[in-house]
Design an enzyme around this catalytic site. Structure first.
Site, short mmCIF file in Angstrom:
data_model
loop_
_atom_site.label_atom_id
_atom_site.label_comp_id
_atom_site.label_asym_id
_atom_site.label_seq_id
_atom_site.Cartn_x
_atom_site.Cartn_y
_atom_site.Cartn_z
N ASP A 114 0.89 -1.16 0.00
CA ASP A 114 0.00 0.00 0.00
C ASP A 114 0.93 1.21 0.00
OD1 ASP A 114 -1.43 2.28 0.80
OD2 ASP A 114 -2.98 1.03 1.68
N HIS A 115 0.94 1.93 -1.11
CA HIS A 115 1.99 2.96 -1.25
C HIS A 115 1.83 4.09 -0.22
CE1 HIS A 115 -0.95 5.23 -3.71
NE2 HIS A 115 -0.25 6.28 -3.35
N HIS A 118 -5.95 2.61 1.47
CA HIS A 118 -5.28 3.81 1.98
C HIS A 118 -6.00 4.39 3.21
CE1 HIS A 118 -3.24 3.22 -1.67
NE2 HIS A 118 -3.95 4.01 -2.45
C1 BG6 Z 1 -3.92 4.83 -5.90
C2 BG6 Z 1 -5.28 4.82 -6.52
O1 BG6 Z 1 -3.73 3.67 -5.12
O2 BG6 Z 1 -3.79 5.94 -5.05
C3 BG6 Z 1 -5.50 6.11 -7.29
O3 BG6 Z 1 -5.37 3.73 -7.41
C4 BG6 Z 1 -5.27 7.30 -6.39
O4 BG6 Z 1 -6.81 6.17 -7.82
C5 BG6 Z 1 -3.92 7.17 -5.74
O5 BG6 Z 1 -5.31 8.46 -7.20
C6 BG6 Z 1 -3.70 8.26 -4.71
O6 BG6 Z 1 -2.39 8.20 -4.30
P1 BG6 Z 1 -1.65 9.52 -3.83
O7 BG6 Z 1 -0.33 9.03 -3.34
O8 BG6 Z 1 -1.54 10.38 -5.05
O9 BG6 Z 1 -2.50 10.12 -2.80
#
Ligand code: BG6
Length: 481
Positions: free
Chosen positions: A183-184, A246
């Site tokens: 989960d990034h 997230h």
């Molecule tokens: C991704 C989703 O995991 O996270 C995207 O697939 C979303 O739809 C993105 O835009 C949001 O990531 P961040 O780091 O830009 O908040």
């Protein structure tokens, strides 16, 4: 340059399956570039792209360079660093099920003499099992020297059964300690700092519970639409795309107990306890305590933008939700009765990811009833992005008569605040019912009558498309003008 250079004897390659896709260009390449810029990557570091398109090494390098230039956090991009990083980029053209492609990959790796391989599944989820099986069929998941690891991006299955099936397929080929479920959000400095803030400071812990916290708001708001990801998003919707990963990660980090040690297993165990404590909803409660909607057409920064259903690749009668709000309760001794308001949506007024902790009010107003009602509530706001920092809001006496209490801030910034990127107002908004907002939030006051705002036909259940609603997402906790 920092002192965190990865030591990796025998060099390392990241093999990106789906190198031609959106995730690679928006997230992976900018992240690799930032690491290269900070001097963290091992000297012998290769990027190996693996995808179906008819690209060459050269074409891939150019595309990846464009991605770095478009999405790197630190601009302008240092071309020397980016070009050096990409000088060792190799492209392998293959379908995901063709084992020969994987043998070609093994051959390349042997040729360049790299010992350690990180497989990254940056493809749509329906390709995962095929890739895992093919890695196994080509027998490239083992090695005598060095390591082999795999990163699986979310969504990890679409329900319990499919998640278990994916896990079983992974374990047919890889050992548990080779598998990273990604989960990034957990890679964000500001997200990691939640743990540091909570467990590296003694002063907040006594307050961190139902006795002193009135409610918590966690929001992931995005100002862009679905872009080129129709195929993926139609299936996922906001629930699987952002909410169950997230947002729930942010919830667990906010609500968890201190782990017994700072290691992956101990932290994970505490997070699981939070998830297990989430108060289950009956079908009726799921309708009354969650809210879903889909964005309509409007304009952003003066430019017309289509409705979700008019985005390329989206079905004209799609009922996929692009916004969700939910009121959740963590039923344990620390949090019983404290509402957690979670919200996420695309094409909202601003890109903003705050966690707002609102503390309870003083028991009695000495300075006029207005102040007790929340004129200057004590808030602690973690700005995850784009302005990264933490702000504590306190009530203080305004110059003049003693009964005037103003909200003042103590702020810590990770970096300089972003400048020069102010967004013009946009007119694609959602309406959110008042129950989905904390009682003291100023946002509902900004709403127009919902009846006047609805467009499109009713969607099944509570899904509806709305247009032209005022924003529900001012910087949370900031008072309405
Ligand atoms: C991704 C989703 O995991 O996270 C995207 O697939 C979303 O739809 C993105 O835009 C949001 O990531 P961040 O780091 O830009 O908040």
């Amino acid at each position: 340059m920092d002192n965190n250079k990865i030591k990796c004897e025998g060099g390392m390659a990241i093999v990106i399956f789906g190198v031609t896709g959106d995730l690679t260009s928006r997230k992976l390449l900018p992240a690799l570039y930032e690491n290269a810029r900070a001097g963290r990557l091992p000297d012998d570091f290769y990027i190996i792209g693996f995808a179906r398109r008819d690209w060459s090494d050269e074409k891939m390098r150019q595309q990846l360079l464009d991605s770095v230039q478009d999405y790197a956090r630190n601009q302008p991009v240092d071309l020397k660093v980016a070009e050096k990083l990409l000088s060792k980029a190799i492209y392998i053209q293959s379908t995901f099920e063709d084992v020969e492609g994987y043998r070609a990959l093994a051959h390349k790796v042997e040729g360049i003499g790299i010992k350690n391989l990180l497989f990254y599944l940056a493809t749509p989820p329906d390709a995962y099992v095929e890739i895992i099986k093919s890695i196994g069929a080509a027998d490239i998941q083992h090695c005598e020297q060095g390591w082999r690891r795999i990163i699986v991006e979310k969504p990890f299955g679409s329900d319990l059964a499919t998640a278990q099936k994916l896990d079983a397929e992974l374990h047919k080929v890889f050992e548990e300690d080779q598998i990273y479920r990604m989960d990034h959000y957990l890679g964000k400095e500001t997200v990691q700092n939640l743990l540091a803030f909570r467990f590296g400071n003694g002063i907040f812990e006594p307050l961190w519970n139902r006795n002193y916290i009135d409610h918590v708001e966690i929001t992931v708001a995005e100002n862009f639409g679905v872009g080129s990801r129709a195929g993926f998003y139609e299936d996922a919707g906001v629930v699987r795309d952002v909410f169950q990963n997230h947002l729930l990660q942010l919830l667990t980090l906010t609500a968890m107990e201190a782990p017994s040690a700072f290691n992956a297993r101990a932290v994970r165990d505490e997070k699981v306890k939070v998830l297990n404590s989430l108060c289950p909803m009956s079908a009726e409660e799921a309708l009354s305590r969650t809210y879903r909607a889909q964005y309509g057409a409007g304009d952003v920064n003066g430019e017309k933008v289509p409705s979700y259903r008019d985005e390329p690749g989206i079905a004209k009668d799609s009922v996929t939700e692009t916004l969700m709000a939910a009121k959740l309760f963590v039923n344990n001794w620390r949090w019983a009765g404290v509402p957690f308001y979670l919200r996420s949506g695309k094409r909202l007024q601003k890109r903003l990811t705050p966690i707002v902790i609102q503390f309870t009010q003083v028991p009695l107003s000495l300075f006029g009833a207005k102040n007790l009602a929340g004129d200057a509530p004590n808030l602690l706001i973690f700005d995850i992005q784009p302005d990264e920092g933490i702000t504590l809001y306190l009530g203080a006496k305004a110059p003049g008569p003693i009964h005037q209490i103003e909200s003042v801030q103590m702020r810590f910034n990770y970096r300089k605040p972003l400048v020069g990127s102010r967004l013009k107002p946009m007119s694609v908004y959602y309406w959110i019912p008042s129950w989905a907002m904390p009682p003291s939030s100023p946002a509902p006051m900004r709403l127009r009558k919902p009846g006047a705002l609805r467009i499109g036909s009713s969607l099944p259940g509570r899904r509806r498309a709305y247009k032209s609603c005022p924003s529900i997402l001012p910087a949370p906790g900031v008072r309405a003008a």
